[in-house]
Design a protein around this motif. Structure first.
Motif, mmCIF file in Angstrom:
data_model
loop_
_atom_site.group_PDB
_atom_site.id
_atom_site.type_symbol
_atom_site.label_atom_id
_atom_site.label_comp_id
_atom_site.label_asym_id
_atom_site.label_seq_id
_atom_site.Cartn_x
_atom_site.Cartn_y
_atom_site.Cartn_z
ATOM 1 N N GLN A 37 48.575 135.742 112.402
ATOM 2 C CA GLN A 37 48.731 136.912 113.271
ATOM 3 C C GLN A 37 48.602 136.479 114.723
ATOM 4 O O GLN A 37 47.751 135.691 115.083
ATOM 5 N N LYS A 43 53.263 138.965 108.069
ATOM 6 C CA LYS A 43 54.478 139.239 107.297
ATOM 7 C C LYS A 43 55.708 139.157 108.195
ATOM 8 O O LYS A 43 56.711 138.538 107.830
ATOM 9 N N GLN A 44 55.629 139.736 109.396
ATOM 10 C CA GLN A 44 56.754 139.685 110.329
ATOM 11 C C GLN A 44 56.937 138.265 110.873
ATOM 12 O O GLN A 44 58.053 137.814 111.067
ATOM 13 N N SER A 46 56.377 135.568 109.239
ATOM 14 C CA SER A 46 57.068 134.852 108.155
ATOM 15 C C SER A 46 58.558 135.138 108.168
ATOM 16 O O SER A 46 59.381 134.230 108.010
ATOM 17 N N VAL A 47 58.911 136.400 108.352
ATOM 18 C CA VAL A 47 60.326 136.781 108.434
ATOM 19 C C VAL A 47 60.974 136.079 109.634
ATOM 20 O O VAL A 47 62.081 135.549 109.541
ATOM 21 N N VAL A 65 51.591 131.608 104.517
ATOM 22 C CA VAL A 65 51.066 132.728 105.301
ATOM 23 C C VAL A 65 49.552 132.622 105.407
ATOM 24 O O VAL A 65 48.864 132.369 104.420
ATOM 25 N N ASP A 68 45.483 137.505 108.768
ATOM 26 C CA ASP A 68 46.047 138.678 109.440
ATOM 27 C C ASP A 68 45.025 139.319 110.379
ATOM 28 O O ASP A 68 45.229 140.419 110.865
ATOM 29 N N GLU A 100 62.624 136.509 101.315
ATOM 30 C CA GLU A 100 61.173 136.367 101.421
ATOM 31 C C GLU A 100 60.557 135.673 100.213
ATOM 32 O O GLU A 100 59.399 135.258 100.265
ATOM 33 N N ILE A 103 58.814 132.214 100.739
ATOM 34 C CA ILE A 103 57.460 132.069 101.272
ATOM 35 C C ILE A 103 56.533 131.651 100.128
ATOM 36 O O ILE A 103 56.529 132.260 99.059
#
Length: 164
Positions: A37, A43-44, A46-47, A65, A68, A100, A103
């Motif tokens: 984070q 999550k974003q 990773s995208v 990942v 957060d 995704e 990941i």
């Protein structure tokens, strides 16, 4: 001979540029990317990394990942007008969704510890975002630094503020 690097990032616009430079360099072998984070939630991030890897045609590089939230569990509100946009990449539309499923399930801190052990003495850890994943990895393995060849840290913040 190329240098093996592990990149830990929060994949905003600045990290995207750094990732492209590393991915295009014949002097560097990116063995993995861990996300944390920072500019946006993991999550974003990773995208964003998947989008970058897709453009660079390097979807073979694993993504892990991480955290957060900060180690101090401080809620960090995101601005109404975030510096790198709400998606971390300037809110640039992407009509093609990323896969995704690429990941990895292993956590970023576990991957950092494992990869540093597997590449003992020959790996450079490049830290582009908040150091939460690295701190968590050091908590898991206090001797982590002994396994690294180098550690490079980009530090600072665009507000120019410190917390006390």
């Amino acid at each position: 001979m190329s240098k093996s690097i592990l990149i830990d990032c929060d994949a905003g616009i600045d990290d995207a540029q750094a990732l492209f430079l590393a991915l295009c360099s014949p002097e560097v072998n990116v063995i993995a990317i861990t996300v944390v984070q920072g500019n946006v939630l993991p999550k974003q991030v990773s995208v964003n990394v998947l989008r970058i890897l897709r453009v660079a045609d390097r979807l073979d590089i694993p993504i892990y990942v991480g955290s957060d939230k900060s180690l101090l569990d401080i809620d960090r509100p995101h601005d109404d007008n975030p510096y790198h946009g709400r998606d971390g990449l300037g809110d640039t539309p992407d009509p093609e969704p990323v896969d995704e499923s690429l990941i990895k399930a292993e956590t970023a801190s576990n991957a950092i510890v494992r990869l540093c052990r597997e590449h003992k003495g020959s790996l450079t850890l490049v830290c582009l975002g908040p150091l939460t994943n690295v701190a968590t990895a050091i908590r898991q393995d206090p001797s982590l630094g002994k396994n690294l060849q180098h550690c490079v840290i980009m530090g600072g913040n665009y507000y120019g503020k410190t917390t006390q």
